[in-house]
Design a protein around this motif. Structure first.
Motif, PDB file in Angstrom:
ATOM      1  N   ASP A 130       1.701  20.218   1.705  1.00 31.82           N
ATOM      2  CA  ASP A 130       0.588  19.635   0.940  1.00 31.82           C
ATOM      3  C   ASP A 130       1.033  18.705  -0.173  1.00 31.82           C
ATOM      4  N   ILE A 131       1.797  17.714   0.192  1.00 34.20           N
ATOM      5  CA  ILE A 131       2.165  16.687  -0.770  1.00 34.20           C
ATOM      6  C   ILE A 131       1.129  15.584  -0.624  1.00 34.20           C
ATOM      7  N   ILE A 132       0.633  15.066  -1.745  1.00 33.58           N
ATOM      8  CA  ILE A 132      -0.351  13.976  -1.661  1.00 33.58           C
ATOM      9  C   ILE A 132       0.373  12.747  -1.123  1.00 33.58           C
ATOM     10  N   ASN A 133      -0.161  12.197  -0.074  1.00 36.30           N
ATOM     11  CA  ASN A 133       0.536  11.127   0.624  1.00 36.30           C
ATOM     12  C   ASN A 133       0.105   9.766   0.115  1.00 36.30           C
ATOM     13  N   MET A 134       1.034   9.058  -0.533  1.00 37.56           N
ATOM     14  CA  MET A 134       0.708   7.698  -0.941  1.00 37.56           C
ATOM     15  C   MET A 134       1.724   6.736  -0.352  1.00 37.56           C
ATOM     16  N   GLY A 135       2.324   7.108   0.761  1.00 33.22           N
ATOM     17  CA  GLY A 135       3.351   6.257   1.333  1.00 33.22           C
ATOM     18  C   GLY A 135       3.065   5.788   2.745  1.00 33.22           C
ATOM     19  N   SER A 136       2.157   6.459   3.460  1.00 32.32           N
ATOM     20  CA  SER A 136       1.876   6.022   4.841  1.00 32.32           C
ATOM     21  C   SER A 136       0.751   5.005   4.835  1.00 32.32           C
ATOM     22  N   TYR A 137       0.818   4.065   5.768  1.00 30.38           N
ATOM     23  CA  TYR A 137      -0.212   3.026   5.825  1.00 30.38           C
ATOM     24  C   TYR A 137      -1.444   3.528   6.560  1.00 30.38           C
ATOM     25  N   ASN A 138      -2.022   4.585   6.063  1.00 31.13           N
ATOM     26  CA  ASN A 138      -3.162   5.173   6.763  1.00 31.13           C
ATOM     27  C   ASN A 138      -4.418   4.816   6.004  1.00 31.13           C
ATOM     28  N   TYR A 139      -4.763   3.517   5.951  1.00 31.97           N
ATOM     29  CA  TYR A 139      -5.797   3.023   5.047  1.00 31.97           C
ATOM     30  C   TYR A 139      -7.144   3.715   5.219  1.00 31.97           C
ATOM     31  N   LEU A 140      -7.614   3.833   6.454  1.00 29.91           N
ATOM     32  CA  LEU A 140      -8.946   4.391   6.653  1.00 29.91           C
ATOM     33  C   LEU A 140      -8.904   5.846   7.108  1.00 29.91           C
ATOM     34  N   GLY A 141      -7.752   6.432   7.113  1.00 33.07           N
ATOM     35  CA  GLY A 141      -7.665   7.852   7.439  1.00 33.07           C
ATOM     36  C   GLY A 141      -7.930   8.186   8.887  1.00 33.07           C
ATOM     37  N   PHE A 142      -7.669   7.238   9.808  1.00 30.28           N
ATOM     38  CA  PHE A 142      -7.912   7.562  11.210  1.00 30.28           C
ATOM     39  C   PHE A 142      -6.751   8.294  11.867  1.00 30.28           C
ATOM     40  N   ALA A 143      -5.664   8.487  11.149  1.00 31.08           N
ATOM     41  CA  ALA A 143      -4.584   9.312  11.696  1.00 31.08           C
ATOM     42  C   ALA A 143      -4.971  10.749  11.436  1.00 31.08           C
ATOM     43  N   GLN A 144      -5.646  11.369  12.415  1.00 28.14           N
ATOM     44  CA  GLN A 144      -6.142  12.733  12.224  1.00 28.14           C
ATOM     45  C   GLN A 144      -5.727  13.577  13.402  1.00 28.14           C
ATOM     46  N   LYS A 145      -5.611  14.901  13.148  1.00 29.87           N
ATOM     47  CA  LYS A 145      -5.258  15.756  14.275  1.00 29.87           C
ATOM     48  C   LYS A 145      -6.472  16.440  14.881  1.00 29.87           C
ATOM     49  N   ALA A 146      -7.642  16.162  14.360  1.00 26.77           N
ATOM     50  CA  ALA A 146      -8.867  16.724  14.951  1.00 26.77           C
ATOM     51  C   ALA A 146      -9.962  15.716  14.728  1.00 26.77           C
ATOM     52  N   GLY A 147     -11.012  15.789  15.495  1.00 29.77           N
ATOM     53  CA  GLY A 147     -12.080  14.816  15.311  1.00 29.77           C
ATOM     54  C   GLY A 147     -12.292  14.019  16.586  1.00 29.77           C
ATOM     55  N   THR A 148     -13.265  13.114  16.565  1.00 26.20           N
ATOM     56  CA  THR A 148     -13.645  12.389  17.788  1.00 26.20           C
ATOM     57  C   THR A 148     -12.492  11.570  18.339  1.00 26.20           C
ATOM     58  N   CYS A 149     -11.722  10.916  17.464  1.00 28.89           N
ATOM     59  CA  CYS A 149     -10.637  10.062  17.943  1.00 28.89           C
ATOM     60  C   CYS A 149      -9.613  10.884  18.707  1.00 28.89           C
ATOM     61  N   GLN A 150      -9.230  11.996  18.100  1.00 22.50           N
ATOM     62  CA  GLN A 150      -8.196  12.807  18.726  1.00 22.50           C
ATOM     63  C   GLN A 150      -8.692  13.381  20.047  1.00 22.50           C
ATOM     64  N   GLU A 151      -9.978  13.808  20.072  1.00 22.10           N
ATOM     65  CA  GLU A 151     -10.493  14.405  21.316  1.00 22.10           C
ATOM     66  C   GLU A 151     -10.545  13.382  22.436  1.00 22.10           C
ATOM     67  N   ALA A 152     -10.978  12.165  22.082  1.00 22.02           N
ATOM     68  CA  ALA A 152     -11.040  11.120  23.105  1.00 22.02           C
ATOM     69  C   ALA A 152      -9.645  10.803  23.626  1.00 22.02           C
ATOM     70  N   ALA A 153      -8.670  10.721  22.700  1.00 20.45           N
ATOM     71  CA  ALA A 153      -7.301  10.418  23.124  1.00 20.45           C
ATOM     72  C   ALA A 153      -6.757  11.535  24.015  1.00 20.45           C
ATOM     73  N   ALA A 154      -7.093  12.793  23.685  1.00 23.15           N
ATOM     74  CA  ALA A 154      -6.621  13.917  24.509  1.00 23.15           C
ATOM     75  C   ALA A 154      -7.196  13.822  25.911  1.00 23.15           C
ATOM     76  N   GLU A 155      -8.474  13.446  25.986  1.00 25.58           N
ATOM     77  CA  GLU A 155      -9.132  13.317  27.288  1.00 25.58           C
ATOM     78  C   GLU A 155      -8.428  12.275  28.152  1.00 25.58           C
ATOM     79  N   VAL A 156      -8.169  11.121  27.529  1.00 26.89           N
ATOM     80  CA  VAL A 156      -7.526  10.035  28.274  1.00 26.89           C
ATOM     81  C   VAL A 156      -6.099  10.418  28.644  1.00 26.89           C
ATOM     82  N   LEU A 157      -5.436  11.160  27.755  1.00 29.51           N
ATOM     83  CA  LEU A 157      -4.057  11.573  28.042  1.00 29.51           C
ATOM     84  C   LEU A 157      -4.019  12.452  29.283  1.00 29.51           C
TER      85      LEU A 157
END
Lengths: 478, 475
Positions: free
Chosen positions: A138-165
């Motif tokens: 739990d370090i506050i991340n101010m170094g990754s270029y994750n501007y809109l926070g779409f790098a997530q391990k759960a949620g619609t994006c991840q589920e869709a990617a899992a389906e396609v995978l």
């Protein structure tokens, strides 16, 4: 940190507020404060001391007083021409290795707002690292270029990617022109074209390669490239590989650009005086080193006046600028038709990988036929494509929610708040008020390393930093 | 010391004396010359560019008159490379191309790992833990523990000290070569080297010397010439690095490089060898370690091995492996490594699982090679087409025995063959090249790719179908 700031007692300010009547529809605030004299002198002195110590250590190593710890050439190949020149490695051995711990820090969770880092220690002054096995959580991340926070391990994006995978697999094993053009790629390109507001778009597997493989396809010998001073390595490499003549204009300086354009058209090619075949201007949306935004209205006005072409690299600005995240063109209220080649990457705001180019249909047809990447390089991986499709639909609002729009607005608010607060505390911040990349100047080599260690010990922040050619260290926030 | 001081004083006194005794015109002349020098030093530099006999009005006219070329020339609608085949669904053994189901003989899925369930579930687990993207380059929090694990596993598998991974196969060798070879260095490269190597060489700005494909005598001749050059200028020779760049299994011709002879040449002429193993990794050798295992050569004799993970490992990306002395340099100088985002963790996890499968089933390599031999033999008898490639190479080329006259016509003819096969259920593709950019353009050909998943019936069917297609098209 407080001590350093008291030393930065600067009074000089270089602030540019431009309200150029018809061209700019919004205020353009950029600041690049001058370095205080004392700090500049101390920084150079610091470097001088480091270099002297470097020579001393090299001397000690040569005379075997100190053990030489870096890797060496094989015994059988000792009489070959040395692979590295002595001075190339001087920097590596003596300066970089001292503070090597600040780079390449491995993480072991999703690069979201909070991140887990693997703890590593060095018992021999950063020559080798061992992992203790402990994970700092739990370090506050101010170094990754994750501007809109779409790098997530759960949620619609991840589920869709899992389906396609599970349907398509991870790889593609072929190039676009042979058997690697999946229906997913066609869907992605049509969506990107709609998102940007252009006629057509094409997607590639790597953002760096998008530049280095497409600029040579667009220009060649007999053409002129006008490139900004601080362009990214991929743009510089693409320009070099194309074989065109390259001229550099000062960073974001429109007078310098205009002068180069005038001279180029009036005088033609050097020595032969033949007219140039075409002129291509290479600029970026947001420059990640300075945090500045390109003066796009002025560049477009110049481009139209002198009949040249504009190549805009929106690696950092797509998704991060503009009221609906459409990038720097929307931020200035301009039309995407004015930019001839709109290039960007999916790595930062969309939490995926790869790059794209958008523009008129003739341009994209030409790139489909002659781009190096389409002929020789593998196409995008299907789950990555799905991540881009889902996140882009979210930003556009096509998934039925307002999550995307809310994120874009939140990013803009966060940026302004963070910059305002840092300025109030007295730090020197470079760049445009609205740029989510915040270079915070620390200057002295010694203070940088101790800052990174100190803040990590508190457990609060994780910064990224890198060395600058002009001997200034920088902390970044994304 | 005193005497020297006295000597200095004497010189000073002499100078002052001379000054007083000089005639006036002499002093004035010297004074004018000094003033002239000072003026030259402080005057503005003379820029050739600005010297212009044009008035501002003429400049305006020139700017008005100048018409640039269009940004891109128009592409004819029926250009063969413009209309892509659309693959619906995964490009696995049975592939749906343009709506038609076919058996896949065109994707480089040699070991059939593209739709392997274990690989997919490893990637799924990684997706659940890390999401898709890494949002940063390796230097700035883009290094995940999966990347470190993959690098360790690759180094262990190839039995080298260290490995480094890149996020794109093409960028691997194109970034590795310029990291070591700079302006003034000499690189001896085979004529049939692939496009990525050519781009890497172009970026390095070194002297390129091409030798005829797989012709060791030609290479030795070039090396001898270089040796005589060196003797003329030994000082320069001491700092000029030399490299030989070859591929294990050539993409453009399907044959292997004669590695044992190359090693002999290496030690004789003190040249370093860079080996590109994209096609031979996971194909040649008893355990799939590539051409070094195939020929039984000590891997430390090769300075750098580069391969992409997009063929046998059915993932995305590439890696370089070798001794730490060599590989560690790329962590600061490899452009595609430092300035690009790192490989998405799910693809790295897929590659690790694929490596696991390769290590657990070493007999797939022999199976693959047997299938290659089978189809190589079966394709021999086709009149009108000749098979280009070794008998154990999984990526073959079929070229026309006699050209029609122009490259365009050859391409059209081969397209008809390919279309005939696709309509009958075998998916093939022509080998694509950028005609104007390649150094030594190979002749047009059909690419045939063999994978372990193809059964013997399918191989025989493909061979007989090709025979039919050629007969019907050529007659």
């Amino acid at each position: 940190l407080k001590n350093v700031n008291e030393m930065l007692n600067c009074t000089k300010f270089v602030n540019q507020i431009v309200h150029n009547g018809g061209l700019y529809k919004r205020p353009f605030n950029e600041a690049f404060e001058e370095t205080p004299m004392l700090v500049a002198v101390l920084t150079y002195v610091g470097y001088g001391v480091l270099t002297l110590f470097g020579y001393l250590r090299d001397f000690m190593r040569q005379w075997k007083i100190e053990k030489c710890q870096n890797a060496t050439e094989r015994a059988e190949q000792k009489d070959f021409v040395p692979l590295y020149q002595d001075f190339e490695n001087f920097y590596n051995r003596n300066l970089y290795t001292r503070i090597r711990d600040s780079w390449n820090r491995p993480i072991c969770s999703v690069p979201g707002a909070k991140v887990d880092m693997m703890e590593r220690v060095s018992h021999d002054y950063n020559w080798t690292f061992t992992y203790t096995g402990r994970v700092i959580k739990d370090i506050i991340n101010m170094g990754s270029y994750n501007y809109l926070g779409f790098a997530q391990k759960a949620g619609t994006c991840q589920e869709a990617a899992a389906e396609v995978l599970s349907q398509y697999g991870a790889g593609v094993c072929s190039t676009r022109q042979e058997m690697g053009n999946l229906d997913k790629h066609e869907e992605l390109e049509e969506l990107v074209a709609r998102f940007l507001g252009v006629e057509s778009a094409m997607a590639y597997g790597m953002g760096f390669a998008t530049n280095s493989m497409n600029i040579p396809a667009l220009v060649g010998k007999g053409c002129l490239i006008l490139s900004d001073e601080l362009n990214h390595a991929s743009l510089v490499l693409g320009a070099r590989l194309s074989g065109a003549t390259i001229r550099i204009f000062k960073h974001n300086n429109m007078q310098s650009l205009e002068k180069l354009l005038k001279d180029a058209i009036v005088h033609g090619q050097p020595r032969t005086r033949r007219p140039w075949k075409k002129i291509l201007i290479l600029v970026e949306g947001i420059y990640s080193m300075e945090g500045s935004i390109v003066r796009l209205p002025e560049v477009i006005a110049l481009k139209k006046k002198y009949k040249s072409y504009l190549y805009l690299d929106e690696a950092h600005s797509i998704g991060a600028l503009g009221p609906s995240g459409r990038g720097v063109v929307e931020y200035f209220g301009l039309s995407p038709e004015d930019v001839d080649v709109m290039m960007g990457t999916f790595t930062k705001s969309f939490g995926a990988a790869g790059g794209y180019i958008g523009g008129k249909k003739e341009l994209i047809d030409y790139l489909r036929t002659y781009s190096h990447s389409a002929v020789y390089a593998t196409s995008l991986s299907p789950p990555v494509v799905e991540q881009v499709i889902t996140s882009m639909k979210c930003i556009m609002g096509e998934d039925g929610t307002t999550v995307g729009k809310a994120r874009v607005q939140q990013l803009a608010e966060n940026t302004r708040y963070f910059r305002r607060r840092l300025k109030e505390m007295g730090f020197i911040i470079y760049g445009n008020e609205d740029s989510p990349v915040v270079p915070l100047m620390l200057y002295m080599p010694g203070s940088n390393f101790t800052t990174t260690c100190h803040v990590l010990k508190i457990g609060l922040f994780v910064f990224s930093f890198y060395l600058y050619v002009k001997c200034i260290y920088v902390l970044k926030r994304s | 010391m005193a005497a020297a001081g006295m000597g200095q004083q004497w010189v000073l006194v002499e100078m002052v004396q001379a000054f007083y005794e000089a005639p006036a015109y002499h002093l004035i002349l010297e004074g004018i010359l000094i003033l002239w020098i000072i003026r030259l030093l402080f005057s503005k530099t003379y820029k050739l560019q600005e010297r212009s006999d044009l008035t501002p009005k003429e400049k305006e006219e020139l700017i008005e008159e100048w018409q640039p070329e269009p940004l891109v020339p128009p592409v004819p609608k029926d250009h063969p490379a413009l209309n892509y085949n659309i693959v619906s669904g995964p490009p696995t053994h049975i592939i749906t191309v343009n709506g038609k189901e076919c058996i896949n003989f065109a994707s480089f899925n040699f070991l059939g790992l593209l739709d392997n369930e274990k690989v997919k579930s490893a990637a799924q687990a990684s997706l659940k833990k890390y999401g898709v993207g890494t949002c940063g380059p390796r230097g700035f929090y883009g290094t995940f523990d999966v990347h470190l694990e993959l690098e360790e596993r690759l180094a262990k598998f190839m039995r080298t000290e260290e490995a480094i991974i890149y996020s794109y196969g093409f960028a691997t060798i194109a970034s590795a070569i310029p990291a070591y070879s700079k302006r003034g260095d000499i690189v001896f490269v085979d004529e049939a080297a692939c496009f990525a190597i050519q781009k890497g060489l172009q970026a390095s700005r070194s002297n390129i010397k091409l030798f005829k494909h797989n012709d060791m005598a030609d290479l030795e001749r070039l090396l001898k010439e270089q040796e005589t050059e060196d003797q003329k200028n030994p000082r320069k020779a001491r700092v000029t690095r030399r490299f030989i760049v070859v591929e294990g299994l050539y993409m453009n011709t399907g044959d292997v490089c004669p590695l044992p002879e190359l090693i002999k040449l290496k030690y004789k002429y003190k040249v370093r060898i860079f080996l590109e193993e994209s096609l031979s990794f996971g194909v040649l050798g008893e355990h799939g370690r590539g051409i070094t295992e195939h020929f039984g050569i000590n891997i430390d004799d090769i300075d750098l091995i580069s391969a992409n993970m997009e063929n046998s490992l059915a993932s995305i990306g590439g890696f370089c492996c070798g001794r730490s002395f060599i590989i560690d340099h790329q962590r600061l100088s490899g452009q595609g490594y430092c300035f690009s985002a790192s490989l998405p963790p799910l693809l790295a996890a897929a590659a690790i699982e694929a490596l696991n499968i390769m290590e657990d089933n070493p007999d797939i390599f022999q199976t693959l090679r047997a299938k290659c031999e089978r189809i190589h033999k079966a394709l021999q008898g086709i009149s009108g087409l000749k098979v280009v490639g070794e008998s154990f190479s999984p990526a073959l080329h079929l070229q026309l025995e006699e050209s029609c006259g122009s490259r365009e016509d050859d391409v059209k003819l081969l397209k008809r063959v390919v279309d005939y096969c696709m309509d009958s259920g075998i998916a093939l593709t022509q080998a694509r090249y950028l005609e104007k950019e390649e150094k030594c353009l190979p002749p047009p050909s059909i690419r045939v790719v063999i994978t372990v998943e193809q059964t013997e019936q399918e191989l025989d069917k493909a061979a007989s179908l090709l025979k039919e297609a050629v007969q019907s098209v050529l007659n």
